[in-house]
Design an enzyme around this catalytic site. Sequence first.
Site, mmCIF file in Angstrom:
data_model
loop_
_atom_site.group_PDB
_atom_site.id
_atom_site.type_symbol
_atom_site.label_atom_id
_atom_site.label_comp_id
_atom_site.label_asym_id
_atom_site.label_seq_id
_atom_site.Cartn_x
_atom_site.Cartn_y
_atom_site.Cartn_z
ATOM 1 N NE ARG A 79 -3.195 0.665 3.252
ATOM 2 C CZ ARG A 79 -3.565 0.543 4.528
ATOM 3 N NH1 ARG A 79 -2.868 1.149 5.486
ATOM 4 N NH2 ARG A 79 -4.603 -0.184 4.860
ATOM 5 C CE1 TYR A 80 0.136 4.365 4.104
ATOM 6 C CE2 TYR A 80 0.653 2.356 5.302
ATOM 7 C CZ TYR A 80 -0.116 3.494 5.145
ATOM 8 O OH TYR A 80 -1.125 3.743 6.027
ATOM 9 N NE ARG A 83 4.800 2.052 6.676
ATOM 10 C CZ ARG A 83 4.510 3.249 6.199
ATOM 11 N NH1 ARG A 83 5.136 3.707 5.125
ATOM 12 N NH2 ARG A 83 3.571 3.986 6.763
ATOM 13 C CB CYS A 92 -5.706 -16.087 15.291
ATOM 14 S SG CYS A 92 -5.168 -14.761 14.195
ATOM 15 C CB CYS A 96 -10.608 -10.868 17.560
ATOM 16 S SG CYS A 96 -9.099 -11.212 18.479
ATOM 17 C CB CYS A 99 -10.996 -10.604 12.935
ATOM 18 S SG CYS A 99 -9.569 -10.855 11.863
ATOM 19 N NE ARG A 101 -5.191 -8.545 7.104
ATOM 20 C CZ ARG A 101 -4.289 -8.094 7.984
ATOM 21 N NH1 ARG A 101 -3.897 -8.849 8.993
ATOM 22 N NH2 ARG A 101 -3.768 -6.901 7.838
ATOM 23 C CG ASP A 260 -10.295 -1.699 9.760
ATOM 24 O OD1 ASP A 260 -9.989 -0.498 9.832
ATOM 25 O OD2 ASP A 260 -9.465 -2.629 9.812
ATOM 26 C CG ASP A 297 -6.026 0.943 8.016
ATOM 27 O OD1 ASP A 297 -5.602 1.570 7.030
ATOM 28 O OD2 ASP A 297 -5.474 -0.081 8.477
ATOM 29 C CE LYS A 304 -2.530 0.793 10.080
ATOM 30 N NZ LYS A 304 -1.862 0.142 8.928
#
Length: 349
Positions: A79-80, A83, A92, A96, A99, A101, A260, A297, A304
């Site tokens: 995205r950037y 990085r 995981c 959660c 989440c 994802r 999100d 985000d 972000k």
Amino acid sequence: MLSLDEFAKKWKIDPAPLKTVAGRYPFKLNPYFEGLIRNKDDALWKQAIPDAREISDLSGFEDPLSEEGLSPVPDLVHRYPNRVLWLVSNRCALHCRFCTRKRRWAGDGSPENPVDLKPALDYIARHEQIVDVLLSGGDPLLLPEERLHEILRKLREIEHVQIIRIGSRVPCALPGAITPRLATMLAKFHPLFINIHFNHPAEVTAQSAQACSILANAGIPLGSQTVLLRGVNDSETLLAQLFHKLLSIRVRPYYLMQMDLTAGTAHFRTPVSTGLKLLRMLRNRISGPAMPHFVIDLPGGRGKVPLLPNTVREINDKEMIVQNYTGESCVYPLLDGEDEALRVELANR
Ligand SMILES: *Cc1c(COP(=O)(O)O)cnc(C)c1O
């Protein structure tokens, strides 16, 4: 891991409604994290136990940050410019419920997604502007140790990769999995940073403190990412406790994240003004290094953005009036002609 039936039996609840939800978004909970739940529907429960609203809510997006669209090769989000985010696992310590994802969760009993490392490594090697690689998932610290070692070793073979960061919930949610042996392995790959997902002060226990101590003693700088969650941690007192506790176990609060727009998670989302208000109340009341950045985000993977509560009340050609942490209006003198440039910088505040 605890099955839904075992959990329902222990807590004397009907498993049927939970199963309907888990059919869509699988349930996963380990005995350690389950042991932190004190009462039905408390902050830990809400994070881990399926809720009917996950499937009745029709708002939101399966992939709110367009990670798939921003992946030049599978599992690598670029995205950037400098990085990349590499999703090296889909496992995981727990699922959660909020989440981002959820779309990638492995179902019960399905094999570890054997992510092919080569396309991502080749892509990183071909792009010299990539100096910082974030490993996430799923949880990189749940990979078999040899697998994680292989990933780190191959990244370090790429000369332009200077920084390696790992995003993990393991030190918080399954701290027993952090061993001195793992930390010694990780320490071979410095500069390596770990960002840990902590949401609630009750998650900072003797065990998680011990896990963080093992990592910090291996020279790994630790940060935290906290998701602001309605009914879980959207309170000044809870966040003040959490951030202070984190700092005291050598974890520097990094991001407080607005939820999100993930499908089926609307019941966790707070108004943006809540985050700003909390930040305003925490500023200067807790230690500076315990203050995270509040970020959204942006949908579609636009990046972000940090948001700050507005403290500037007025700008004139002589001075700026700002509100301090106690609510007092204070005067700060301006240089001659400075006010115009200052108004430009603060245009949208
Ligand atoms: C969050 C994120 C990063 C890292 O952002 P930092 O602000 O540097 O911590 C990088 N890539 C993607 C896709 C991200 O979501």
